[in-house]
Design an enzyme around this catalytic site. Structure first.
Site, short mmCIF file in Angstrom:
data_model
loop_
_atom_site.label_atom_id
_atom_site.label_comp_id
_atom_site.label_asym_id
_atom_site.label_seq_id
_atom_site.Cartn_x
_atom_site.Cartn_y
_atom_site.Cartn_z
N SER A 99 11.00 0.48 -5.61
CA SER A 99 10.13 1.32 -4.79
C SER A 99 8.71 1.35 -5.35
O SER A 99 8.03 0.35 -5.40
CB SER A 99 10.73 2.72 -4.66
OG SER A 99 9.98 3.51 -3.77
N ASP A 243 4.48 2.71 0.59
CA ASP A 243 4.85 2.53 -0.82
C ASP A 243 5.42 1.13 -1.02
O ASP A 243 5.43 0.31 -0.09
CB ASP A 243 5.81 3.64 -1.28
CG ASP A 243 7.18 3.58 -0.63
OD1 ASP A 243 7.33 2.87 0.39
OD2 ASP A 243 8.10 4.24 -1.14
N ASP A 245 8.34 -0.41 -1.38
CA ASP A 245 9.40 -0.97 -0.54
C ASP A 245 9.23 -0.57 0.92
O ASP A 245 10.10 -0.84 1.75
CB ASP A 245 10.78 -0.60 -1.07
CG ASP A 245 11.02 0.91 -1.12
OD1 ASP A 245 10.05 1.67 -1.19
OD2 ASP A 245 12.20 1.32 -1.11
N ASP A 247 9.42 2.09 2.66
CA ASP A 247 10.26 3.03 3.40
C ASP A 247 9.55 4.37 3.60
O ASP A 247 10.00 5.20 4.37
CB ASP A 247 11.62 3.22 2.74
CG ASP A 247 11.54 3.82 1.34
OD1 ASP A 247 10.45 3.87 0.76
OD2 ASP A 247 12.61 4.20 0.81
#
Length: 453
Positions: A99, A243, A245, A247
């Site tokens: 992440s 961010d 990743d 999501d």
């Protein structure tokens, strides 16, 4: 000797430094343990742009296939694209990403078929036990017939699904600056936004897991400074920051000012309730008072829950909720298998803004009614003692209520605050909201004096 995974197996996922804390040999054992625990004969695997991600994902796939599971590799993807694949294909999934963590980290977010979460109480502790045992005793016996590993493209189907949920065909033209932070937003945004009436100004779309421009963590104000400046310079209608990743999505208005995730939660909740009157909306206990107010005003039922995606998803499933939001810019949709997708929240913002003539600042002002402190972290040696001191100081005050659903929440008619211990660091996290700035600052100073005594 068995591997000690206590430092890398967290409450909701696996995360640690590569190769110091884990490597491809452990990833292979995680793949085997995953299919054993979720009892899967087929899974889907994706990964982000970090240098270590392709190798770790391939090792995980080898471990799963060794135990007889067929593996569908979807390659580079955002975490919500992996959730989409899990939902659409009806398969358990694994996403290799850390992440917003720095470049040397990597991790695994795992889910059951239909993007149902795998956390400590829903399989992750069992996976950890198997990996620790096998690292000591040797890998499990292979299946009589190994599974296959095949590749599949899902990006276009992911984009089509999202665009089927939000109608953007009739919006006015908008200019939007997008900061992908060298993360997976640079992969998904061009396909999802293609053909929409948007002028996209891209920032840091090059996939680079070393994050050469700034950390891919828009929750930290220093990481959206470039986006804010560019929105002002371009005269854009809004800015979006994803961010690492992709999501989570953060929004800044036409002035370059951040829009609170609570205001976005309220805005999207109102739109979802217009589609599904009387629906339930989940919000964690750190979101603004504005959220349950807007939900009720739009005929919905707000449900308050603990912080963390496993709690949100459990409540989504239990209540049949249509939407859920967190203060950290995670947004969950029933139409997306109860999973979180920042991209779908961004499309809602674009549709709402483009469906009227005013600026974003005016649009969200109806959903941003109070003054908040943001999250303030304090390093403390004894979290329990400091929490007890704060509780004692406020417990007997007139007109004050107290609850301990998640940390300590103290509420009065004009303000509330929540003080929570970090699960992973010697920190106490303070969030405050009040009706005006003077109240907020006074309360902030009083609580921090107790916390940092």
């Amino acid at each position: 000797m068995a591997a000690d995974l206590s430092q890398i197996v967290k409450a909701y996922d696996v995360r640690g430094v590569v190769p110091d804390q884990w490597d491809e040999s452990l990833a292979e054992l995680f793949g085997a343990a995953f299919v054993r625990v979720v009892d899967a004969d087929a899974i889907v695997v994706g990964h982000d742009m970090r240098p270590s991600s392709p190798g770790l994902a391939a090792a995980f796939a080898r471990g799963a296939a060794r135990l007889g599971a067929d593996v569908t590799m979807i390659g580079l993807c955002s975490t919500d694209q992996l959730y989409f694949a899990s939902g659409q294909l009806g398969l358990p999934g694994a996403m290799f990403t850390a992440s917003h963590n720095p470049a040397q980290y990597n991790g695994i977010k795992m889910c059951r078929a239909g993007a149902a979460p795998v956390g400590q109480d829903t399989g992750l502790s069992d996976i950890r036990e198997l990996v620790e045992r096998w690292s000591d005793e040797g890998a499990p016996e292979p299946a009589a017939q190994a599974g296959t590993v095949t590749e599949r493209e899902t990006l276009k189907d992911y984009a089509a699904h999202l665009l089927s949920l939000v109608d953007l065909t009739a919006i006015r033209p908008l200019k939007v600056v997008v900061d992908a932070g060298n993360g997976m937003g640079g992969h998904t945004v061009p396909t999802v936004f293609d053909g929409l009436p948007l002028t996209v100004v891209p920032m840091y779309f090059e996939l680079d897991g070393t994050f050469p421009n700034h950390e891919a963590n828009p929750l930290d104000p220093k990481n959206i400074v470039d986006l804010q400046a560019r929105v002002r310079a371009e005269g854009a209608d809004l800015g979006l920051a994803f961010d690492g990743d992709a999501d989570r999505c953060f929004v800044v208005d036409e002035r370059g000012e951040p829009v609170s995730p609570s205001a976005i939660t309220a805005l999207v909740a109102a739109r979802e309730l217009a589609k599904t009157p009387g629906g339930t909306v989940i919000h964690n206990l750190i979101t603004s008072w504005s959220v349950p107010e807007v939900v009720r005003e739009n005929g919905g039922t707000p449900v308050r829950t603990r912080v963390g995606h496993s709690f949100i998803k459990e409540e989504m499933a239990r209540t049949g909720a249509i939407f859920g939001g967190e203060h950290s810019a995670h947004y969950y949709f029933k139409d997306f298998w109860n999973a979180d997708t920042g991209m779908l929240a961004a499309l809602h913002v674009l549709a709402a803004l483009g469906g009227q003539d005013g600026p974003l600042s005016g649009l969200v002002s109806a959903y941003d009614r109070y003054v908040s402190s943001g999250e303030i972290n304090s390093t403390v040696a004894d979290q329990a003692a400091r929490l007890a001191a704060v509780k004692a100081a406020f417990a007997d005050r007139e007109g004050v209520t107290l609850d301990e659903l998640d940390g300590l929440t103290i509420t009065s008619a004009d303000w509330w605050f929540n003080l929570r211990a970090s699960n992973t660091e010697p920190l106490l996290r303070l969030n405050i909201e009040a009706r005006d700035d003077n109240q907020m600052q006074s309360l902030r100073d009083e609580v921090l004096t107790l916390v940092r005594a």
